[in-house]
Design a protein around this motif. Structure first.
Motif, PDB file in Angstrom:
ATOM      1  N   UNK A   1      40.786  20.931  37.486  1.00 46.12           N
ATOM      2  CA  UNK A   1      41.440  21.649  36.510  1.00 46.12           C
ATOM      3  C   UNK A   1      41.891  22.808  37.155  1.00 46.12           C
ATOM      4  N   UNK A   2      43.354  23.006  37.568  1.00 49.42           N
ATOM      5  CA  UNK A   2      43.685  24.232  38.156  1.00 49.42           C
ATOM      6  C   UNK A   2      44.619  25.048  36.956  1.00 49.42           C
ATOM      7  N   UNK A   3      44.433  26.538  37.074  1.00 52.68           N
ATOM      8  CA  UNK A   3      44.820  27.170  35.982  1.00 52.68           C
ATOM      9  C   UNK A   3      45.485  28.718  36.713  1.00 52.68           C
ATOM     10  N   UNK A   4      46.365  29.199  35.916  1.00 49.68           N
ATOM     11  CA  UNK A   4      46.727  30.610  36.273  1.00 49.68           C
ATOM     12  C   UNK A   4      46.587  31.617  35.144  1.00 49.68           C
ATOM     13  N   UNK A   5      46.029  32.828  35.305  1.00 52.41           N
ATOM     14  CA  UNK A   5      45.705  33.610  34.294  1.00 52.41           C
ATOM     15  C   UNK A   5      45.536  35.162  34.885  1.00 52.41           C
ATOM     16  N   UNK A   6      45.169  35.952  34.170  1.00 45.61           N
ATOM     17  CA  UNK A   6      44.946  37.131  34.382  1.00 45.61           C
ATOM     18  C   UNK A   6      43.448  37.580  35.016  1.00 45.61           C
ATOM     19  N   UNK A   7      43.168  38.311  35.986  1.00 45.41           N
ATOM     20  CA  UNK A   7      41.912  38.462  36.435  1.00 45.41           C
ATOM     21  C   UNK A   7      40.840  39.021  35.363  1.00 45.41           C
ATOM     22  N   UNK A   8      39.675  38.459  35.399  1.00 44.24           N
ATOM     23  CA  UNK A   8      38.882  38.979  34.102  1.00 44.24           C
ATOM     24  C   UNK A   8      37.910  37.790  33.976  1.00 44.24           C
ATOM     25  N   UNK A   9      37.113  38.149  33.111  1.00 44.87           N
ATOM     26  CA  UNK A   9      36.132  36.794  32.762  1.00 44.87           C
ATOM     27  C   UNK A   9      35.355  37.079  31.232  1.00 44.87           C
ATOM     28  N   UNK A  10      33.961  36.477  31.162  1.00 45.78           N
ATOM     29  CA  UNK A  10      33.229  36.589  30.137  1.00 45.78           C
ATOM     30  C   UNK A  10      32.315  37.960  30.117  1.00 45.78           C
ATOM     31  N   UNK A  11      32.153  38.256  28.754  1.00 41.16           N
ATOM     32  CA  UNK A  11      31.304  39.200  28.361  1.00 41.16           C
ATOM     33  C   UNK A  11      29.776  38.751  28.561  1.00 41.16           C
ATOM     34  N   UNK A  12      28.835  39.485  29.253  1.00 43.13           N
ATOM     35  CA  UNK A  12      27.673  38.858  29.316  1.00 43.13           C
ATOM     36  C   UNK A  12      26.763  39.498  28.255  1.00 43.13           C
ATOM     37  N   UNK A  13      25.663  39.226  27.796  1.00 44.09           N
ATOM     38  CA  UNK A  13      24.841  39.617  26.655  1.00 44.09           C
ATOM     39  C   UNK A  13      24.113  41.023  26.930  1.00 44.09           C
TER      40      UNK A  13
ATOM     41  N   UNK B   1      44.670  34.725  16.973  1.00 43.85           N
ATOM     42  CA  UNK B   1      44.726  33.338  16.508  1.00 43.85           C
ATOM     43  C   UNK B   1      43.567  32.691  16.936  1.00 43.85           C
ATOM     44  N   UNK B   2      43.517  31.396  16.555  1.00 40.57           N
ATOM     45  CA  UNK B   2      42.302  30.345  16.959  1.00 40.57           C
ATOM     46  C   UNK B   2      42.464  29.832  18.566  1.00 40.57           C
ATOM     47  N   UNK B   3      41.862  29.988  19.204  1.00 41.87           N
ATOM     48  CA  UNK B   3      41.907  29.577  20.648  1.00 41.87           C
ATOM     49  C   UNK B   3      40.519  28.796  20.815  1.00 41.87           C
ATOM     50  N   UNK B   4      40.736  27.367  21.186  1.00 42.68           N
ATOM     51  CA  UNK B   4      39.250  26.658  21.656  1.00 42.68           C
ATOM     52  C   UNK B   4      39.414  26.774  23.025  1.00 42.68           C
ATOM     53  N   UNK B   5      38.255  26.895  23.683  1.00 38.62           N
ATOM     54  CA  UNK B   5      38.041  26.963  25.187  1.00 38.62           C
ATOM     55  C   UNK B   5      38.261  25.859  25.553  1.00 38.62           C
ATOM     56  N   UNK B   6      39.137  25.848  26.992  1.00 37.17           N
ATOM     57  CA  UNK B   6      39.147  24.720  27.619  1.00 37.17           C
ATOM     58  C   UNK B   6      37.930  23.816  28.445  1.00 37.17           C
ATOM     59  N   UNK B   7      36.915  24.582  28.227  1.00 36.15           N
ATOM     60  CA  UNK B   7      35.835  24.206  29.227  1.00 36.15           C
ATOM     61  C   UNK B   7      34.595  23.962  28.369  1.00 36.15           C
TER      62      UNK B   7
ATOM     63  N   UNK C   1      33.075  34.429  42.917  1.00 35.49           N
ATOM     64  CA  UNK C   1      31.639  35.036  43.042  1.00 35.49           C
ATOM     65  C   UNK C   1      30.490  34.551  42.142  1.00 35.49           C
ATOM     66  N   UNK C   2      31.192  34.419  40.845  1.00 36.52           N
ATOM     67  CA  UNK C   2      30.193  33.583  39.900  1.00 36.52           C
ATOM     68  C   UNK C   2      30.097  32.262  39.839  1.00 36.52           C
ATOM     69  N   UNK C   3      30.879  31.355  40.690  1.00 32.72           N
ATOM     70  CA  UNK C   3      30.616  29.814  40.728  1.00 32.72           C
ATOM     71  C   UNK C   3      31.310  29.392  41.920  1.00 32.72           C
ATOM     72  N   UNK C   4      30.359  29.102  42.941  1.00 33.01           N
ATOM     73  CA  UNK C   4      30.661  28.488  44.261  1.00 33.01           C
ATOM     74  C   UNK C   4      31.635  27.360  44.029  1.00 33.01           C
ATOM     75  N   UNK C   5      31.657  26.524  42.810  1.00 30.90           N
ATOM     76  CA  UNK C   5      32.364  25.507  42.609  1.00 30.90           C
ATOM     77  C   UNK C   5      33.982  25.639  42.269  1.00 30.90           C
ATOM     78  N   UNK C   6      34.291  27.031  41.882  1.00 32.08           N
ATOM     79  CA  UNK C   6      35.499  27.349  41.584  1.00 32.08           C
ATOM     80  C   UNK C   6      36.252  28.203  42.740  1.00 32.08           C
ATOM     81  N   UNK C   7      37.509  27.820  42.899  1.00 33.18           N
ATOM     82  CA  UNK C   7      38.122  28.513  43.871  1.00 33.18           C
ATOM     83  C   UNK C   7      39.190  29.338  43.311  1.00 33.18           C
ATOM     84  N   UNK C   8      39.527  30.602  43.994  1.00 30.71           N
ATOM     85  CA  UNK C   8      40.403  31.448  43.317  1.00 30.71           C
ATOM     86  C   UNK C   8      41.382  32.006  44.295  1.00 30.71           C
TER      87      UNK C   8
END
Length: 157
Positions: free
Chosen positions: A29-41, A72-78, A113-120
């Motif tokens: 799965x290839x995608x283009x987005x703005x830099x950022x990511x998930x909130x940690x607890x 709006x409602x947005x379901x995760x792609x993952x 940095x957060x996932x060695x299986x993901x390229x950026x």
């Protein structure tokens, strides 16, 4: 049980009027987005955005202002979570200008940095050439349209 996934992204436009975008690949799965990511607890939204930019871009940032939060409602792609995305206008800290010779712009995809299986790969795209359809996810598309609308309103004052 309902799962929510809170995400935070930065829209960085440099002095040359170029916007920073991230091209990523996770598996097939290839995608283009703005830099950022998930909130940690236990983490605040601003702290999460600053952490993400340090992890992904090795860049300290300052928050300029809030731009957009998903309405709006947005379901995760993952996974089966509902995405709530928050977007901020940002700039590099201490007046540093982001240019293509910045060390984060590798000629080849680098492991995230957060996932060695993901390229950026990060790119700077002229604002005038960056189109809504270039973004993979609806939340990024709406955030970009919001940015363009607010900038045109600001310039018309």
């Amino acid at each position: 049980m309902f799962l929510f996934n809170v995400r935070v992204y930065g829209i960085l436009v440099n002095k040359q009027n170029e916007v920073l975008v991230s091209d990523e690949q996770l598996g097939n799965f290839a995608f283009t987005k703005f830099p950022g990511g998930g909130l940690e607890y236990g983490e605040g939204i601003i702290d999460a955005l600053k952490r993400e930019f340090l992890e992904e871009c090795n860049l300290e940032i300052e928050i300029i202002k809030h731009l957009y939060t998903t309405d709006f409602f947005e379901k995760s792609s993952f996974n089966d979570s509902q995405i709530i995305s928050i977007y901020y206008l940002i700039r590099p800290k201490s007046g540093h200008n982001l240019t293509l010779d910045h060390p984060m712009f590798a000629p080849l995809p680098m492991p995230a940095a957060d996932n060695p299986n993901k390229e950026i790969i990060f790119r700077l795209v002229p604002v005038s050439q960056n189109k809504t359809k270039n973004f993979t996810f609806k939340t990024d598309q709406v955030a970009w349209e919001t940015y363009i609308l607010k900038e045109s309103d600001r310039l018309s004052l």
